[in-house]
Design a protein around this motif. Structure first.
Motif, PDB file in Angstrom:
ATOM      1  N   GLY A  71       1.084  -1.322   0.256  1.00 57.89           N
ATOM      2  CA  GLY A  71      -0.289   0.199   0.022  1.00 57.89           C
ATOM      3  C   GLY A  71       0.876   1.837  -0.209  1.00 57.89           C
ATOM      4  N   TYR A  72       0.308   2.837   0.103  1.00 60.38           N
ATOM      5  CA  TYR A  72       1.008   3.554  -0.225  1.00 60.38           C
ATOM      6  C   TYR A  72       0.408   4.790   0.601  1.00 60.38           C
ATOM      7  CZ  TYR A  72      -2.478   4.785  -3.876  1.00 60.38           C
ATOM      8  OH  TYR A  72      -3.495   4.554  -4.274  1.00 60.38           O
ATOM      9  N   TYR A  73       0.951   5.379   0.839  1.00 59.89           N
ATOM     10  CA  TYR A  73       0.398   6.785   1.277  1.00 59.89           C
ATOM     11  C   TYR A  73       1.253   8.480   1.225  1.00 59.89           C
ATOM     12  CZ  TYR A  73      -1.836   9.862   5.404  1.00 59.89           C
ATOM     13  OH  TYR A  73      -2.812  10.862   5.730  1.00 59.89           O
ATOM     14  N   ALA A  74       0.318   9.324   1.046  1.00 56.37           N
ATOM     15  CA  ALA A  74       1.265  10.254   0.968  1.00 56.37           C
ATOM     16  C   ALA A  74      -0.221  11.389   1.660  1.00 56.37           C
ATOM     17  CB  ALA A  74       1.473  10.790  -0.512  1.00 56.37           C
ATOM     18  N   LYS A  75       0.699  12.632   2.244  1.00 54.77           N
ATOM     19  CA  LYS A  75       0.660  13.831   2.460  1.00 54.77           C
ATOM     20  C   LYS A  75       0.994  14.770   1.990  1.00 54.77           C
ATOM     21  CE  LYS A  75      -1.197  13.048   6.398  1.00 54.77           C
ATOM     22  NZ  LYS A  75      -1.330  13.703   7.960  1.00 54.77           N
ATOM     23  N   VAL A  76       0.551  16.142   1.577  1.00 52.61           N
ATOM     24  CA  VAL A  76       0.713  17.574   1.402  1.00 52.61           C
ATOM     25  C   VAL A  76      -0.198  18.384   2.067  1.00 52.61           C
ATOM     26  CG1 VAL A  76       1.371  19.179  -0.106  1.00 52.61           C
ATOM     27  CG2 VAL A  76       1.420  16.937  -0.731  1.00 52.61           C
ATOM     28  N   ASP A  77       0.614  19.301   3.271  1.00 55.29           N
ATOM     29  CA  ASP A  77      -0.227  20.852   3.162  1.00 55.29           C
ATOM     30  C   ASP A  77      -0.266  22.508   2.829  1.00 55.29           C
ATOM     31  OD1 ASP A  77      -1.145  22.859   5.333  1.00 55.29           O
ATOM     32  OD2 ASP A  77      -0.839  21.311   7.070  1.00 55.29           O
ATOM     33  N   MET A  78      -1.477  22.012   1.726  1.00 64.28           N
ATOM     34  CA  MET A  78      -1.179  23.053   1.083  1.00 64.28           C
ATOM     35  C   MET A  78      -0.641  24.544   1.538  1.00 64.28           C
ATOM     36  SD  MET A  78      -1.262  20.991  -1.419  1.00 64.28           S
ATOM     37  CE  MET A  78      -1.298  22.483  -3.132  1.00 64.28           C
ATOM     38  N   CYS A  79      -1.127  25.031   2.812  1.00 63.10           N
ATOM     39  CA  CYS A  79      -1.124  26.125   3.690  1.00 63.10           C
ATOM     40  C   CYS A  79      -0.794  25.845   5.000  1.00 63.10           C
ATOM     41  CB  CYS A  79      -2.415  26.530   3.293  1.00 63.10           C
ATOM     42  SG  CYS A  79      -2.756  28.886   3.728  1.00 63.10           S
ATOM     43  N   ASP A  80       0.162  25.520   5.199  1.00 60.09           N
ATOM     44  CA  ASP A  80       0.325  25.769   6.655  1.00 60.09           C
ATOM     45  C   ASP A  80       1.208  26.770   7.090  1.00 60.09           C
ATOM     46  OD1 ASP A  80       2.481  25.523   8.947  1.00 60.09           O
ATOM     47  OD2 ASP A  80       2.917  23.337   9.016  1.00 60.09           O
ATOM     48  N   ARG A  81       0.425  27.868   7.590  1.00 60.54           N
ATOM     49  CA  ARG A  81       0.810  29.756   7.551  1.00 60.54           C
ATOM     50  C   ARG A  81       1.289  29.879   6.290  1.00 60.54           C
ATOM     51  NH1 ARG A  81       3.983  27.767  13.310  1.00 60.54           N
ATOM     52  NH2 ARG A  81       3.995  26.223  11.934  1.00 60.54           N
ATOM     53  N   GLY A  82       0.439  29.826   5.859  1.00 63.44           N
ATOM     54  CA  GLY A  82       1.067  30.711   3.684  1.00 63.44           C
ATOM     55  C   GLY A  82       1.815  29.179   3.290  1.00 63.44           C
ATOM     56  N   ASN A  83       2.406  28.455   3.931  1.00 60.06           N
ATOM     57  CA  ASN A  83       4.261  27.725   3.153  1.00 60.06           C
ATOM     58  C   ASN A  83       2.792  26.445   2.592  1.00 60.06           C
ATOM     59  OD1 ASN A  83       5.570  29.619   3.457  1.00 60.06           O
ATOM     60  ND2 ASN A  83       5.816  29.450   5.245  1.00 60.06           N
ATOM     61  N   ILE A  84       3.673  26.201   1.801  1.00 52.39           N
ATOM     62  CA  ILE A  84       3.532  24.212   1.349  1.00 52.39           C
ATOM     63  C   ILE A  84       4.123  23.446   2.065  1.00 52.39           C
ATOM     64  CG2 ILE A  84       3.158  23.131  -1.180  1.00 52.39           C
ATOM     65  CD1 ILE A  84       2.048  25.247  -2.413  1.00 52.39           C
ATOM     66  N   LYS A  85       3.932  22.812   2.624  1.00 52.46           N
ATOM     67  CA  LYS A  85       4.883  21.327   2.998  1.00 52.46           C
ATOM     68  C   LYS A  85       4.203  20.343   2.820  1.00 52.46           C
ATOM     69  CE  LYS A  85       6.007  24.130   6.866  1.00 52.46           C
ATOM     70  NZ  LYS A  85       6.374  24.595   8.518  1.00 52.46           N
ATOM     71  N   PHE A  86       5.488  20.384   2.186  1.00 56.57           N
ATOM     72  CA  PHE A  86       5.646  18.213   2.152  1.00 56.57           C
ATOM     73  C   PHE A  86       6.066  17.499   3.125  1.00 56.57           C
ATOM     74  CE2 PHE A  86       7.546  14.324   0.014  1.00 56.57           C
ATOM     75  CZ  PHE A  86       6.694  13.375  -0.256  1.00 56.57           C
ATOM     76  N   LEU A  87       4.658  16.917   3.999  1.00 57.91           N
ATOM     77  CA  LEU A  87       4.786  15.872   5.253  1.00 57.91           C
ATOM     78  C   LEU A  87       4.632  14.566   4.560  1.00 57.91           C
ATOM     79  CD1 LEU A  87       1.899  17.273   6.823  1.00 57.91           C
ATOM     80  CD2 LEU A  87       4.136  18.335   7.077  1.00 57.91           C
ATOM     81  N   ASP A  88       4.251  13.115   4.278  1.00 61.63           N
ATOM     82  CA  ASP A  88       4.469  11.935   4.221  1.00 61.63           C
ATOM     83  C   ASP A  88       4.313  11.435   3.246  1.00 61.63           C
ATOM     84  OD1 ASP A  88       4.209  12.038   7.184  1.00 61.63           O
ATOM     85  OD2 ASP A  88       2.239  12.180   7.573  1.00 61.63           O
ATOM     86  N   ALA A  89       4.973  10.218   2.590  1.00 58.68           N
ATOM     87  CA  ALA A  89       5.261   9.552   1.610  1.00 58.68           C
ATOM     88  C   ALA A  89       6.219   8.137   1.541  1.00 58.68           C
ATOM     89  CB  ALA A  89       5.905  10.507   0.116  1.00 58.68           C
ATOM     90  N   TYR A  90       5.171   7.514   1.783  1.00 58.31           N
ATOM     91  CA  TYR A  90       6.174   6.217   2.400  1.00 58.31           C
ATOM     92  C   TYR A  90       5.050   4.751   1.816  1.00 58.31           C
ATOM     93  CZ  TYR A  90       1.839   5.980   6.299  1.00 58.31           C
ATOM     94  OH  TYR A  90       1.330   5.900   6.633  1.00 58.31           O
ATOM     95  N   GLY A  91       5.846   3.633   1.891  1.00 65.77           N
ATOM     96  CA  GLY A  91       5.199   1.743   0.926  1.00 65.77           C
ATOM     97  C   GLY A  91       4.500   1.360   2.349  1.00 65.77           C
ATOM     98  N   ARG A  92       3.874   0.837   2.552  1.00 66.81           N
ATOM     99  CA  ARG A  92       2.760  -0.330   3.210  1.00 66.81           C
ATOM    100  C   ARG A  92       2.646  -1.253   3.083  1.00 66.81           C
ATOM    101  NH1 ARG A  92      -0.566   2.463   4.757  1.00 66.81           N
ATOM    102  NH2 ARG A  92      -1.617   1.705   3.097  1.00 66.81           N
ATOM    103  N   PHE A  93       4.244  -2.521   3.457  1.00 66.44           N
ATOM    104  CA  PHE A  93       4.398  -3.634   3.228  1.00 66.44           C
ATOM    105  C   PHE A  93       3.521  -4.292   3.825  1.00 66.44           C
ATOM    106  CE2 PHE A  93       7.910  -1.271   2.064  1.00 66.44           C
ATOM    107  CZ  PHE A  93       7.983  -1.923   0.205  1.00 66.44           C
ATOM    108  N   LYS A  94       2.129  -5.155   4.126  1.00 65.57           N
ATOM    109  CA  LYS A  94       1.794  -5.983   5.192  1.00 65.57           C
ATOM    110  C   LYS A  94       2.298  -7.309   5.131  1.00 65.57           C
ATOM    111  CE  LYS A  94      -3.374  -7.277   6.621  1.00 65.57           C
ATOM    112  NZ  LYS A  94      -4.679  -7.677   6.590  1.00 65.57           N
ATOM    113  N   LEU A  95       2.735  -7.401   6.048  1.00 67.25           N
ATOM    114  CA  LEU A  95       3.677  -9.523   5.909  1.00 67.25           C
ATOM    115  C   LEU A  95       2.672 -10.481   6.295  1.00 67.25           C
ATOM    116  CD1 LEU A  95       7.090  -8.231   7.299  1.00 67.25           C
ATOM    117  CD2 LEU A  95       6.669  -8.084   4.862  1.00 67.25           C
ATOM    118  N   THR A  96       1.844 -10.301   7.574  1.00 68.69           N
ATOM    119  CA  THR A  96       0.796 -10.510   8.495  1.00 68.69           C
ATOM    120  C   THR A  96      -0.089 -10.178   8.378  1.00 68.69           C
ATOM    121  OG1 THR A  96       2.035 -11.086  10.100  1.00 68.69           O
ATOM    122  CG2 THR A  96       2.675 -12.349   8.892  1.00 68.69           C
TER     123      THR A  96
END
Length: 268
Positions: A71-96
């Protein structure tokens, strides 16, 4: 940075579309889930008689699966006190069913209060515990383990803390982990975090308990922060939250709540 963010999101969407087209018969859902939280506020300073409007957060996230395991997940804050911030981006592996691995950039699994996203905040202002920890993010790998046939879980990770461009080299790692137990109305956690800032290693220890009963919620959390080589004094902070909820049936809003908080911090 903006181009990188949008290219990443479009690439993920393209991968999801391809997976959905080629694996229509699979039991897992490949459709991406879009989420987000918006937080705006008005503040007035009685002492200086000044005021301001502010968009504190405008977060957008996308999550999904490309196989039963990945699986995957990504998050961006388009306006953190006026600034764009790239927060999260990761892959998720469900082993069990009880073990998952995450690799990429995401927040540290440490502190109940500091781990909350803006959509689940109880107060607009941060407590001292949040000021100590905040939503610290790094690039690394993390395991999420739920012990079978029990209410015990363990999250641990190995990270490197640096900017979103991830261009810095380092000889040190940041370590973090938490051990927790939860039932229907009670959750207890113990956590440890060890990070390096300006060649000084900072070790933090955290304990929390959350209790829910009917319309009531109470949460207590304490934090100890120490520095190697006695660069600064050991500091402590704690936070107590009390929340009472009143349901609002058949209305646009689901509930209203009355909240109180007491927090304290010692000098560093």
């Amino acid at each position: 940075m903006k181009k990188i963010i949008f290219i990443f999101i479009l690439s993920v969407l393209s991968a999801c579309s391809f997976a959905f087209a080629s694996d229509k018969q699979d039991s897992y859902d490949t459709k991406p889930v879009i989420g987000g939280a918006f937080r705006s506020r008005f503040e007035y300073d009685i002492t200086n008689q000044t005021h301001r409007f502010q968009v504190r957060n405008a977060r957008v996230s996308i999550a999904g699966n490309i196989s039963p395991v990945i699986g995957y997940y990504a998050k961006v804050d388009m306006c953190d006190r006026g600034n764009i911030k790239f927060l999260d981006a990761y892959g998720r592996f469900k082993l069990t069913d009880w073990l998952r691995i995450q690799a990429g950039r995401h927040s540290f699994p440490f502190s109940v209060v500091a781990s909350r996203s803006p959509g689940t905040y109880y107060f607009s202002g941060h407590s001292y515990v949040e000021e100590f920890v905040g939503q610290i993010r790094g690039v690394g790998i993390q395991e999420l383990l739920t012990i079978p046939k029990s209410n015990i879980y363990l999250d641990a990770g190995l990270f490197q803390m640096h900017g979103a461009d991830q261009s810095a080299w380092t000889t040190r790692f940041d370590y973090v982990g938490r051990l927790g137990w939860k039932s229907d109305n009670l959750k207890c956690e113990l956590g440890i975090e060890s990070t390096v800032v300006d060649s000084t290693r900072i070790n933090m220890y955290d304990a929390s308990i959350s209790w829910r009963y009917g319309r009531w919620m109470m949460e207590c959390e304490g934090l100890v922060k120490s520095y190697t080589h006695n660069h600064f004094n050991t500091a402590m902070a704690y936070n107590v939250i009390l929340d009472y909820v009143i349901p609002l049936p058949k209305l646009t809003f689901q509930q209203r709540s009355f909240q109180s908080r007491f927090d304290h911090m010692t000098h560093q």
